[in-house]
Design a protein around this motif. Structure first.
Motif, PDB file in Angstrom:
ATOM      1  N   CYS A  35     -59.391  82.118 -14.847  1.00 26.37           N
ATOM      2  CA  CYS A  35     -59.275  83.060 -15.970  1.00 26.37           C
ATOM      3  C   CYS A  35     -60.004  84.361 -15.665  1.00 26.37           C
ATOM      4  N   GLY A  36     -61.188  84.245 -15.076  1.00 23.65           N
ATOM      5  CA  GLY A  36     -61.941  85.439 -14.736  1.00 23.65           C
ATOM      6  C   GLY A  36     -61.231  86.282 -13.699  1.00 23.65           C
ATOM      7  N   GLY A  37     -60.666  85.629 -12.675  1.00 18.61           N
ATOM      8  CA  GLY A  37     -59.952  86.347 -11.621  1.00 18.61           C
ATOM      9  C   GLY A  37     -58.708  87.051 -12.137  1.00 18.61           C
ATOM     10  N   VAL A  38     -57.957  86.379 -12.999  1.00 18.69           N
ATOM     11  CA  VAL A  38     -56.741  86.974 -13.564  1.00 18.69           C
ATOM     12  C   VAL A  38     -57.087  88.166 -14.447  1.00 18.69           C
TER      13      VAL A  38
ATOM     14  N   LEU B 295     -55.857  92.131 -13.517  1.00 17.23           N
ATOM     15  CA  LEU B 295     -54.939  92.865 -14.379  1.00 17.23           C
ATOM     16  C   LEU B 295     -55.491  94.242 -14.730  1.00 17.23           C
ATOM     17  N   VAL B 296     -56.809  94.330 -14.875  1.00 12.00           N
ATOM     18  CA  VAL B 296     -57.446  95.594 -15.248  1.00 12.00           C
ATOM     19  C   VAL B 296     -57.562  96.548 -14.060  1.00 12.00           C
ATOM     20  N   THR B 297     -57.864  96.014 -12.883  1.00 16.90           N
ATOM     21  CA  THR B 297     -58.250  96.870 -11.749  1.00 16.90           C
ATOM     22  C   THR B 297     -57.236  96.934 -10.610  1.00 16.90           C
ATOM     23  N   HIS B 298     -56.045  96.365 -10.765  1.00 16.84           N
ATOM     24  CA  HIS B 298     -55.076  96.324  -9.659  1.00 16.84           C
ATOM     25  C   HIS B 298     -54.749  97.693  -9.057  1.00 16.84           C
TER      26      HIS B 298
ATOM     27  N   TYR C 133     -75.570  89.355 -17.140  1.00 13.28           N
ATOM     28  CA  TYR C 133     -74.569  88.902 -16.171  1.00 13.28           C
ATOM     29  C   TYR C 133     -73.905  90.089 -15.479  1.00 13.28           C
ATOM     30  N   ILE C 134     -73.589  91.135 -16.243  1.00 16.27           N
ATOM     31  CA  ILE C 134     -72.935  92.317 -15.684  1.00 16.27           C
ATOM     32  C   ILE C 134     -73.822  92.990 -14.636  1.00 16.27           C
ATOM     33  N   ALA C 135     -75.110  93.146 -14.964  1.00 14.18           N
ATOM     34  CA  ALA C 135     -76.040  93.790 -14.031  1.00 14.18           C
ATOM     35  C   ALA C 135     -76.164  92.996 -12.732  1.00 14.18           C
ATOM     36  N   MET C 136     -76.265  91.674 -12.856  1.00 14.33           N
ATOM     37  CA  MET C 136     -76.388  90.819 -11.668  1.00 14.33           C
ATOM     38  C   MET C 136     -75.111  90.828 -10.838  1.00 14.33           C
ATOM     39  N   ALA C 137     -73.970  90.740 -11.508  1.00 14.82           N
ATOM     40  CA  ALA C 137     -72.681  90.725 -10.801  1.00 14.82           C
ATOM     41  C   ALA C 137     -72.427  92.056 -10.099  1.00 14.82           C
ATOM     42  N   ALA C 138     -72.721  93.164 -10.797  1.00 15.13           N
ATOM     43  CA  ALA C 138     -72.494  94.488 -10.212  1.00 15.13           C
ATOM     44  C   ALA C 138     -73.375  94.710  -8.987  1.00 15.13           C
ATOM     45  N   THR C 139     -74.634  94.325  -9.084  1.00 15.14           N
ATOM     46  CA  THR C 139     -75.562  94.501  -7.964  1.00 15.14           C
ATOM     47  C   THR C 139     -75.131  93.671  -6.755  1.00 15.14           C
TER      48      THR C 139
ATOM     49  N   LEU D   1     -64.871 100.174  -4.168  1.00 11.95           N
ATOM     50  CA  LEU D   1     -66.077 100.000  -4.978  1.00 11.95           C
ATOM     51  C   LEU D   1     -65.786 100.224  -6.461  1.00 11.95           C
ATOM     52  N   ILE D   2     -64.935 101.230  -6.737  1.00  3.24           N
ATOM     53  CA  ILE D   2     -64.570 101.494  -8.138  1.00  3.24           C
ATOM     54  C   ILE D   2     -63.838 100.292  -8.720  1.00  3.24           C
ATOM     55  N   LYS D   3     -63.095  99.593  -7.861  1.00  2.00           N
ATOM     56  CA  LYS D   3     -62.334  98.427  -8.314  1.00  2.00           C
ATOM     57  C   LYS D   3     -63.172  97.163  -8.382  1.00  2.00           C
ATOM     58  N   VAL D   4     -63.911  96.855  -7.294  1.00  2.00           N
ATOM     59  CA  VAL D   4     -64.522  95.531  -7.192  1.00  2.00           C
ATOM     60  C   VAL D   4     -65.730  95.347  -8.098  1.00  2.00           C
ATOM     61  N   VAL D   5     -66.506  96.418  -8.335  1.00  2.00           N
ATOM     62  CA  VAL D   5     -67.708  96.258  -9.156  1.00  2.00           C
ATOM     63  C   VAL D   5     -67.346  95.881 -10.597  1.00  2.00           C
ATOM     64  N   PRO D   6     -66.492  96.674 -11.298  1.00  2.00           N
ATOM     65  CA  PRO D   6     -66.109  96.240 -12.652  1.00  2.00           C
ATOM     66  C   PRO D   6     -65.301  94.947 -12.649  1.00  2.00           C
ATOM     67  N   ALA D   7     -64.474  94.744 -11.596  1.00  2.00           N
ATOM     68  CA  ALA D   7     -63.682  93.508 -11.524  1.00  2.00           C
ATOM     69  C   ALA D   7     -64.587  92.297 -11.439  1.00  2.00           C
ATOM     70  N   THR D   8     -65.631  92.390 -10.621  1.00  2.00           N
ATOM     71  CA  THR D   8     -66.563  91.274 -10.489  1.00  2.00           C
ATOM     72  C   THR D   8     -67.338  91.048 -11.773  1.00  2.00           C
TER      73      THR D   8
END
Length: 310
Positions: free
Chosen positions: A29-32, A36-39, A227-233, A286-293
């Motif tokens: 669910c998280g990956g999908v 969808l947002v960052t493709h 969670y967002i701060a940890m994932a982004a870093t 980077l613009i894609k993967v950071v918010p995607a993660t």
């Protein structure tokens, strides 16, 4: 003999007890959701990555991120920015699902069933590496199709080799290129598992440090901003360190330009473009993967806890 048999059956039951389908569903669910947002950024990253300056390349040349968006939108509309999104959604969903599934199953074993037991960075690295290799082995064919669907068709690609979608692509890839075609880019992909390894080690260590500082158990549910701060870093660190493998893999999977192997691709890229060639598309990546993660990890953390509670 009986003692060994008992030990084996007990170990197998212990392994099965650590398997939770909830991690698979939550990761999927998280990956999908994130894909969808960052493709569109992923699509542009791939087009920059394969843009090696070859005179035979008939595809449009982009001068920057904004120019790429405008060119694609002007030529193909909004749908052009989502070309190959079906394969990307399936690939990302399955990859994150399998990754979290395998990682947590291995982690459960390493903790001897005690979810509150903290593991060392080295153990996190080992578990993440094993999960990454298994996930890549299962999903590599999807990534080959995704790469080719995201790139514009040119006259140099025969009509029978052009894909209408994921299913059509998998069939044609196997029919015309066989098993080797399905696993193009697999070797740099294996190197790329270090990306997930670095990301998970940094993420787990940040979470462990935070929980220790707050004097709360490692299994406690944290706030979304945490969670967002940890994932982004963790993602920014991993992406910056390991990005060159993505360029090499994309070029090996490309149909337009023919590269004979990993070493040849590295030499050719260095000779023609220097070190900058290995970082083409890093900015949109980077613009894609950071918010995607961030989206992936927040959805995963909340979904997994919700499903496990039920």
């Amino acid at each position: 003999m009986e003692r060994n048999s008992h030990f084996t059956s007990s170990s197998f039951r212990s392994l099965l007890s650590g398997i939770r389908y909830q991690h698979l569903v939550a990761g999927l669910c998280g990956g999908v959701a994130s894909t969808l947002v960052t493709h569109p950024f992923d699509l542009i990253k791939l087009r920059f990555a394969v843009q090696d300056g070859a005179v035979t390349d008939q595809r449009p040349k982009y001068q920057g991120l904004t120019h790429a968006f405008r060119t694609i939108y002007r030529q193909d509309g909004i749908l052009g920015l989502y070309r190959g999104s079906s394969a990307n959604v399936v690939g990302a969903g399955l990859s994150w699902g399998f990754y979290f599934f395998f990682y947590n199953a291995f982690k459960f074993q390493a903790q001897d069933g005690n979810l509150k037991r903290q593991l060392s960075p080295l153990m996190h690295m080992l578990l993440a590496s094993c999960a990454g290799v298994l996930t890549l082995s299962l999903t590599n064919p999807i990534w080959v199709i995704k790469t080719r669907l995201c790139l514009p068709d040119t006259e140099s690609v025969p009509s029978h080799m052009r894909y209408k979608g994921l299913r059509d692509g998998l069939w044609k890839l196997y029919k015309y290129e066989g098993i080797r075609g399905l696993y193009k880019g697999y070797i740099p992909g294996l190197v790329g598992t270090s990306h997930g390894t670095i990301q998970f080690v940094v993420y787990e260590e940040l979470k462990k440090t935070y929980c220790n500082y707050q004097s709360i158990p490692i299994t406690a549910q944290l706030g979304p901003l945490t969670y967002i701060a940890m994932a982004a870093t963790s993602k920014a660190v991993a992406a910056s360190v390991t990005y060159p493998y993505q360029v090499i893999r994309a070029r090996l999977q490309d149909q337009e330009q023919k590269y004979s192997g990993v070493i040849s691709t590295i030499k050719r890229t260095w000779r023609n473009e220097g070190y900058k060639g290995f970082y083409k598309g890093l900015k949109p990546n980077l613009i894609k993967v950071v918010p995607a993660t961030c989206i992936t990890f927040v959805v995963y953390e909340y979904m997994s806890k919700l499903l496990l509670q039920q």
